[in-house]
Design an enzyme around this catalytic site. Structure first.
Site, PDB file in Angstrom:
ATOM      1  CB  SER A 214     -24.776  59.119 -47.614  1.00  0.00           C
ATOM      2  OG  SER A 214     -25.401  59.409 -48.850  1.00  0.00           O
TER       3      SER A 214
ATOM      4  CE1 TYR B  91     -25.402  64.616 -46.265  1.00  0.00           C
ATOM      5  CE2 TYR B  91     -25.185  63.374 -48.322  1.00  0.00           C
ATOM      6  CZ  TYR B  91     -25.688  63.507 -47.027  1.00  0.00           C
ATOM      7  OH  TYR B  91     -26.474  62.507 -46.519  1.00  0.00           O
TER       8      TYR B  91
END
Length: 678
Positions: free
Chosen positions: A555, A568
């Site tokens: 990401s 996350y």
């Protein structure tokens, strides 16, 4: 005859081809003769409809028929230049086509056109080939069928064989068909029903005679230690050996695999005659063109250790390649095509089963089916007599036939990922499903791994079913579940080449609201899960010795410090560094490890649908339905990122163009300056 002749032929072909006792997949051909009005002259013209080259009887449609003018086809007899130049007759068939001609005429067209019968069936039934490959096949044919079926000595398919069978039919008006030595059967009739009935009578009569007069143990006694392992142990051993065997089969070119542990295979491999019979090879041209002239058979019992079996397989592979090279050199001429590869397509492991290989899954599966046919043929021949296939010289004449080479050259150029096997986690939806879809479209076989087995199976079915994709259950946070998923993968397609760590989830919370459970859950699925998948996959990749790719869907958050996202983003940073660490460690094995950093993939995302989207929308003060556009507006390109964009990046990273790239992270975020890699 009427205009229904093609329809009758197709219906008969489909019935005959639907039953494996009658013929193998894509094996054999059928024909019908009839009269239609020539649209040019307005007068009747006799036509021959015959299954074209490369088709399958069970699924034959009218587009698969070649249509020829019968008078022109039979007139070729007057210009036939003789046996040494009979291959020229295949090109001559093109000058006999009626209208656009339909499918390309096959090498067996002469058999169908020259035989004086309205309907002709040429088939490859196990029972018929058993008689055709028995050492005393001619005497057996007379004993079993009397004068209703005539023996035809082995001759390579072609124009001369058509002349031979036509002459035999003319000289034996009482006959309904013939046994073609080393090959199969041909039957005929004046109606479609009569031809089909005669074909089935030959097949069933041969099988009934074998059943009644054959010995009880045609393969001999069971070899101690070579009996089938219990099912669970058998599958575990097969999964352990599969990467090594696929590497062996793929030395010259990448192959997809298929595993079979059917009763026929296990019984054969346990028998005392198996080694000698396997060494004789197959006989029917359709068989050995798919299976190579003979298999590689492991000469160790099932009780040997995995390590012992792997070591011996490598030794046997070296011997196999030398033997195949010698076979090629013994029979090749200056005009022969170059050797096509010296690796086995069939590998037999006593107590475990059979691994078969091909350029794609269907080809690999069909190769295995053909070898089961060959086992059945050997059983029938040995039950009545002794199995005696055609000679290696004759096998070579077909395997390296100029016409066969031309057929291979006409095949479409393979897609970029053909022969590659992809294991994609979290692939039942969102980014993972888009990746699986793109890789399958580029020719890869795909294992759709997902926590939800039902959704994984549904996604695999959408991609084309078991010859393209299979769904497996995969809780990536559980080492045993990951190993089982990899075992399922290698037993489905033979191995793994390309791994995509995509499974993920996210809980968007600020630090003080993030619980230890939140932290552990996200790290278990993505950081630990990626580690477990990469570890299990790397073992397969290393044992295959074929290199490979591991791709992490990380990401932009792995480098960008966004708000309310501690668990996350931290786990994504963990994944990002795994890429670098594994690129260094696995590079010596030819395994490339790269990452992709998407941003804000809202559309179709399981993560966003599960509550992450609402939380991120609240964090940024926008409506959830506007989140995708919000992400797009903050980028340099002002364009929303969708799952297919990430899939495109996986395709490029794992394709041939970036074969020298490893340790790289590719942003797929429409340009987020704060996430630029430094």
């Amino acid at each position: 005859m009427t205009e229904t002749t093609p329809a009758q032929l197709i219906a008969r072909s489909n019935r005959l081809g639907a039953d494996p006792k009658n013929t193998n997949y894509a094996g054999g051909n059928t024909s019908a003769k009839g009269t239609e009005i020539d649209p040019v002259t307005g007068t009747p013209v006799e036509l021959l409809w015959v299954k074209g080259s490369g088709g399958d009887l069970g699924t034959l449609q009218e587009s698969g028929l070649a249509v020829l003018r019968l008078d022109r086809m039979r007139a070729l007899v007057d210009v036939y230049p003789g046996l040494e130049r009979e291959d020229e007759m295949v090109a001559a068939f093109d000058y006999c086509l009626h209208g656009k001609g339909g499918a390309a005429p096959s090498i067996d067209t002469a058999m169908h056109g020259l035989v004086d019968a309205a309907h002709v069936d040429h088939l490859h039934p196990d029972s018929g080939i058993a008689i055709a490959t028995a050492v005393d096949g001619e005497a057996l044919t007379s004993r079993i069928f009397g004068d209703k079926v005539v023996w035809v000595p082995w001759r390579r398919p072609g124009f001369q064989l058509g002349l031979d069978i036509a002459q035999i039919k003319a000289a034996n008006p009482q006959a309904v068909g013939c046994i073609l030595g080393g090959h199969g059967i041909t039957a005929w009739g004046e109606t479609s029903e009569e031809s089909e009935a005669n074909s089935l009578w030959i097949i069933d009569t041969a099988q009934a005679y074998i059943d009644e007069h054959g010995v009880d143990e045609p393969f001999g006694a069971v070899r101690p230690g070579y009996e089938p392992l219990p099912v669970d142990a058998r599958l575990e051993r097969a999964a352990a050996l599969a990467p090594t065997i696929r590497g062996i089969a793929s030395t010259d070119s990448p192959m997809v695999g298929h595993f079979t542990d059917s009763e026929e295979v296990l019984e054969f491999l346990a028998s005392e005659k198996a080694p000698a019979l396997a060494a004789l090879g197959t006989s029917c041209p359709d068989h050995f063109l798919r299976t190579k002239v003979k298999p590689l058979i492991l000469d160790l019992p099932a009780t040997a250790s995995v390590e012992e079996q792997i070591a011996r397989l490598h030794e046997l592979h070296a011997e196999y390649r030398a033997d195949y090279q010698a076979y090629y050199e013994a029979h090749a001429t200056a005009e022969s095509p170059a050797i096509r590869g010296a690796d086995p397509l069939i590998v037999l492991i006593p107590g475990v089963g059979m691994f078969s290989y091909g350029a794609n899954k269907q080809t690999a599966r069909v190769a295995g089916e053909f070898y089961v046919n060959a086992i059945n043929v050997m059983r029938g021949a040995e039950a009545l007599s002794s199995y005696q296939p055609i000679s290696d010289a004759e096998k070579f004449r077909i395997e390296y036939w100029a016409l066969e080479e031309a057929k291979l050259q006409r095949m479409p150029k393979p897609k970029s990922h053909q022969g590659r096997i992809a294991f994609v986690t979290g692939a039942a939806s969102g980014i993972g499903k888009a990746i699986a879809t793109r890789l399958a479209a580029e020719g890869a076989c795909v294992i759709v791994a997902d926590l939800d087995l039902e959704k994984a199976a549904a996604a695999a079915a959408e991609l084309g079913g078991p010859d393209v994709a299979v769904g497996v259950a995969a809780n990536v946070a559980d080492a045993a579940a990951v190993q089982q998923a990899l075992n399922d993968a290698v037993l489905s397609f033979g191995g793994v080449d390309l791994v995509v760590n995509n499974a993920g989830l996210s809980l968007s919370k600020p630090l003080l609201e993030t619980t230890e459970q939140d932290w552990d859950l996200q790290h278990d699925v993505m950081a630990k899960g990626s580690f477990l998948v990469s570890k299990a996959a790397a073992k397969v990749l290393i044992e295959q010795r074929l290199g490979g790719d591991i791709v992490y869907i990380s990401s932009k958050n792995s480098v960008f410090a966004g708000p309310n996202n501690i668990a996350y983003s931290a786990t994504k940073a963990d994944q990002a560094h795994q890429v670098r660490l594994l690129a260094v460690e696995l590079g010596e094995h030819g395994i490339r490890v790269n990452g992709i950093n998407p941003d804000g993939v809202v559309r179709g995302s399981g993560i966003f649908a599960s509550g992450w989207g609402a939380n991120r929308a609240a964090t940024y003060g926008v409506k959830e339905e506007d989140l995708g556009q919000f992400y797009a507006n903050r980028t340099i390109l002002k364009r929303e990122v969708v799952p297919e964009n990430v899939a495109d990046a996986v395709y490029v990273l794992t394709g041939p163009e970036l074969s020298r790239t490893t340790g790289l992270h590719i942003p797929v975020d429409s340009g987020v300056a704060a996430a630029f890699l430094r």
